[in-house]
Write a protein that holds these residues in place. Structure first.
Motif, mmCIF file in Angstrom:
data_model
loop_
_atom_site.group_PDB
_atom_site.id
_atom_site.type_symbol
_atom_site.label_atom_id
_atom_site.label_comp_id
_atom_site.label_asym_id
_atom_site.label_seq_id
_atom_site.Cartn_x
_atom_site.Cartn_y
_atom_site.Cartn_z
ATOM 1 N N VAL A 275 38.999 50.533 36.886
ATOM 2 C CA VAL A 275 40.013 49.469 36.886
ATOM 3 C C VAL A 275 39.389 48.156 36.454
ATOM 4 C CG1 VAL A 275 41.601 48.146 38.314
ATOM 5 C CG2 VAL A 275 41.385 50.612 38.658
ATOM 6 N N ASN A 276 38.187 47.851 37.014
ATOM 7 C CA ASN A 276 37.494 46.606 36.638
ATOM 8 C C ASN A 276 37.238 46.554 35.151
ATOM 9 O OD1 ASN A 276 37.486 45.907 39.274
ATOM 10 N ND2 ASN A 276 35.260 45.874 39.539
ATOM 11 N N ALA A 277 36.721 47.678 34.608
ATOM 12 C CA ALA A 277 36.396 47.700 33.183
ATOM 13 C C ALA A 277 37.649 47.528 32.343
ATOM 14 C CB ALA A 277 35.685 49.009 32.833
ATOM 15 N N ASN B 159 50.010 39.470 41.442
ATOM 16 C CA ASN B 159 49.521 39.049 40.140
ATOM 17 C C ASN B 159 48.251 39.819 39.808
ATOM 18 O OD1 ASN B 159 49.441 37.575 37.724
ATOM 19 N ND2 ASN B 159 49.960 35.659 38.780
ATOM 20 N N LEU B 160 47.783 39.708 38.576
ATOM 21 C CA LEU B 160 46.528 40.340 38.204
ATOM 22 C C LEU B 160 45.379 39.752 39.009
ATOM 23 C CD1 LEU B 160 46.767 40.509 34.300
ATOM 24 C CD2 LEU B 160 47.162 42.348 35.938
ATOM 25 N N VAL C 69 37.396 37.757 41.344
ATOM 26 C CA VAL C 69 38.134 37.594 42.605
ATOM 27 C C VAL C 69 38.087 38.885 43.417
ATOM 28 C CG1 VAL C 69 40.417 37.197 43.609
ATOM 29 C CG2 VAL C 69 39.635 35.780 41.705
ATOM 30 N N MET C 70 38.145 40.030 42.735
ATOM 31 C CA MET C 70 38.057 41.309 43.416
ATOM 32 C C MET C 70 36.726 41.436 44.158
ATOM 33 S SD MET C 70 38.634 45.038 41.669
ATOM 34 C CE MET C 70 40.021 44.392 40.754
ATOM 35 N N MET D 139 36.130 41.648 48.262
ATOM 36 C CA MET D 139 35.360 42.724 48.881
ATOM 37 C C MET D 139 34.228 42.158 49.716
ATOM 38 S SD MET D 139 35.277 45.437 45.679
ATOM 39 C CE MET D 139 34.273 46.646 46.550
ATOM 40 N N PHE D 140 33.609 41.081 49.228
ATOM 41 C CA PHE D 140 32.504 40.473 49.971
ATOM 42 C C PHE D 140 32.999 39.779 51.237
ATOM 43 C CE2 PHE D 140 29.794 36.725 50.759
ATOM 44 C CZ PHE D 140 28.610 37.380 51.067
#
Length: 589
Positions: free
Chosen positions: A12-14, A132-133, A138-139, A143-144
């Motif tokens: 998804v990140n890529a 939103n995207l 930000v992801m 997570m952090f």
């Protein structure tokens, strides 16, 4: 969740990075990721892209707001498009039961800051409803901060905000809770004594500090603060917001957390956290609760540590349309005529924070056409404007107002804006530019419009040059509006009328108002601000007084005889119309 939601997060990140970097059209390279996405799906043509881009810059609205509110795409269609690229599915929050225990895994300030809502928990993975995207950066930050793996589900923006309010309750309770968490989660030595730079950097990057700084920024933006002050003292570390021109203190964090909190801000603004001996300036661009916000950062060394001030530039709060500045009709009409003149100098005057720059930008936007060349020299540049060449003044490298303005004259400009006329050199270049056929806008720090004329004379500018080039001076202040939710009327006594130099017949049967204080205005009695103005047009009688070197008082009185309404008189008009209070008028005019 099934289907595309089970796609590995790395994939998804890529995929999202590909979208962010895509070049579906030449224009797409410089746009918001969401705009890139709808372009790549063939929703918009080139003309619509330009219209959206222009509306975003002028209104401060998000791309999402414009796309949906202006009817470019239905919200459900947009959600489906975003969900497909984010690798998740669209859900209806009204049909989702959320276990109260799940809320504990996402602190309230994180939910509000990022506009995310936890809806499910499976082992060490939490599912967040988003609208939103979410960028990879930000992801990673989520997570952090949450110390959990995350996956997403797409939902309507209004539904998420409503659920956050219902499930997390009032916002005011969060600051104290966050401070308790911050103090217990970190063990910091007082004032950073004995800490290495690695220790400071580690503390600045810790989840509790990140969450706390995010909370401060979130509250500042939602309260519509113009500045945030972080102030270390010998025994205290104060954080204050400036809202509607007045400073308000929030619950102070422990003094030994000052170094970690300030270092976090310096990291966000790409400043050197190891350098604490000289002033530093930086900028932070981020999205807070759906608002695209630009923060100007200023660090100042003090005897107890670094004092940091953040100027909050929220385009959704400030409108750059001249019609929305709040000018009275008898000032708006002559100003719109004067800013269309081919040459001359127009000065806006007032103290720091009186809205001078906003007024100048609004004037520039009005005359910013394809057939005009506009240049600005500013310290710093506050807002980006399409079609205007903006130059940042940086005296530390020799990029001074004088040097930049002399270069401007070789750039074939039609209109020039000088951030501030500070000295004889700047004033002389402004006069020279005006005499050679350029229109010049600038600001001065004086108490009123007439004072701007004598200030230029005091700079040793020849009076005949001032008289021949100065076209108009706009003086302005910002007074606080009385809160409409708690305002109460009263009949003014004779002493109040005397202080305002009013007669009883001037008031008639109109009431004055004050704010008793309520939740809407944070118990202050005021909500928002309104401009009060005076407009001095340099007519022939005024030019004669300038050539005679007459003092400010003579110029002001002659201007009043010629029809100028002073700021005090304009402010009193606002009292009589119920917009502000007597105290505000006496304080600012």
């Amino acid at each position: 969740m099934e289907g595309e939601q089970n796609k590995p997060q790395s994939a998804v990140n890529a995929e999202l990075k590909d979208i962010l970097n895509s070049a579906a059209s030449p224009a797409a390279q410089v746009f918001d990721p969401l705009l890139d996405l709808v372009i790549s799906n063939g929703v918009l043509d080139t003309q619509q892209v330009e219209e959206i881009r222009e509306e975003q810059k002028n209104s401060g609205h998000t791309i999402r707001q414009i796309l949906v509110d202006d009817g470019y795409i239905a919200e459900d269609d947009l959600l489906g498009m975003m969900a497909a690229y984010q690798g998740c599915e669209v859900i209806d929050l009204d049909g989702v039961e959320i276990d109260p225990d799940i809320l504990e895994c996402v602190p309230a300030n994180v939910a509000r800051m990022y506009n995310v809502l936890p809806i499910a928990m499976d082992g060490g993975t939490v599912t967040l409803a988003i609208s939103n995207l979410v960028s990879p950066e930000v992801m990673d930050e989520l997570m952090f901060v949450l110390t959990k793996d995350i996956q997403f589900a797409m939902a309507r923006e209004g539904a998420i905000r409503s659920k956050i309010l219902d499930l997390y309750g009032e916002e005011s309770a969060n600051a104290a809770d966050m401070l308790d968490s911050l103090s217990s989660d970190l063990s910091l030595t007082a004032e950073g004594a004995g800490q290495s730079e690695e220790d400071v950097a580690a503390q600045a990057a810790s989840a509790p500090v990140i969450r706390f700084v995010n909370l401060v920024l979130y509250q500042a933006v939602t309260d519509r603060a113009s500045d945030i002050h972080f102030e270390p003292f010998e025994k205290d570390f104060k954080i204050r917001y400036r809202v509607d021109g007045a400073l308000y203190e929030m619950t102070p964090p422990p003094a030994n957390l000052a170094l970690a909190i300030i270092s976090r801000i310096k990291v966000m603004s790409n400043l050197n956290i190891a350098e604490r001996r000289i002033p530093q300036d930086g900028r932070i661009a981020l999205v807070v609760a759906g608002h695209a916000v630009d923060l100007r950062v200023s660090c100042l060394p003090t005897i107890h540590g670094e004092s940091v001030v953040l100027r909050v530039l929220d385009r959704s709060v400030v409108s750059l349309d001249l019609e929305n500045v709040g000018l009275p009709e008898d000032i708006y009409e002559p100003l719109t005529i004067d800013i269309e003149k081919p040459n001359g100098i127009i000065v806006v005057t007032g103290p720091t924070g009186s809205g001078k720059t906003t007024t100048l930008y609004s004037c520039l936007r009005r005359i910013n056409t394809i057939d005009s060349k506009l240049l600005t020299a500013e310290e710093p540049v506050e807002y980006d404007m399409d079609g205007v060449v903006q130059v940042q003044i940086n005296p530390s490298v020799g990029n001074t107002f004088g040097k930049v303005l002399r270069a401007f004259l070789r750039q074939d400009p039609d209109v020039m804006m000088i951030g501030e006329i500070r000295d004889l050199e700047t004033a002389e270049i402004a006069v020279q530019a005006s005499l050679t056929g350029h229109l010049v806008f600038s600001t001065l720090h004086t108490n009123d419009a007439a004072g701007a004329v004598t200030r230029l004379v005091d700079m040793n500018v020849a009076p005949y040059l001032i008289a021949s080039t100065l076209e108009a001076v706009l003086g302005q202040r910002l007074v606080r509006r009385v809160c409409s939710d708690c305002k109460q009327g009263y009949d003014p006594d004779d002493d109040t009328l005397h202080r305002l130099d009013l007669k009883r017949e001037d008031v008639g049967n109109r009431q004055f108002y004050f704010g008793s204080g309520c939740r809407t205005c944070n118990k202050t009695g005021y909500k928002g601000r309104k401009g009060v103005f005076e407009y001095l047009r340099i007519s022939d009688p005024i030019r004669e007084l300038i050539n005679e070197r007459r003092p400010t008082l003579f110029i002001r009185e002659r201007a009043r005889e010629l029809g100028m309404r002073t700021m005090r008189e304009d402010a009193i008009r606002n009292v009589l119309d119920g917009y502000t209070t007597v105290d505000e008028v006496l304080r600012y005019t």
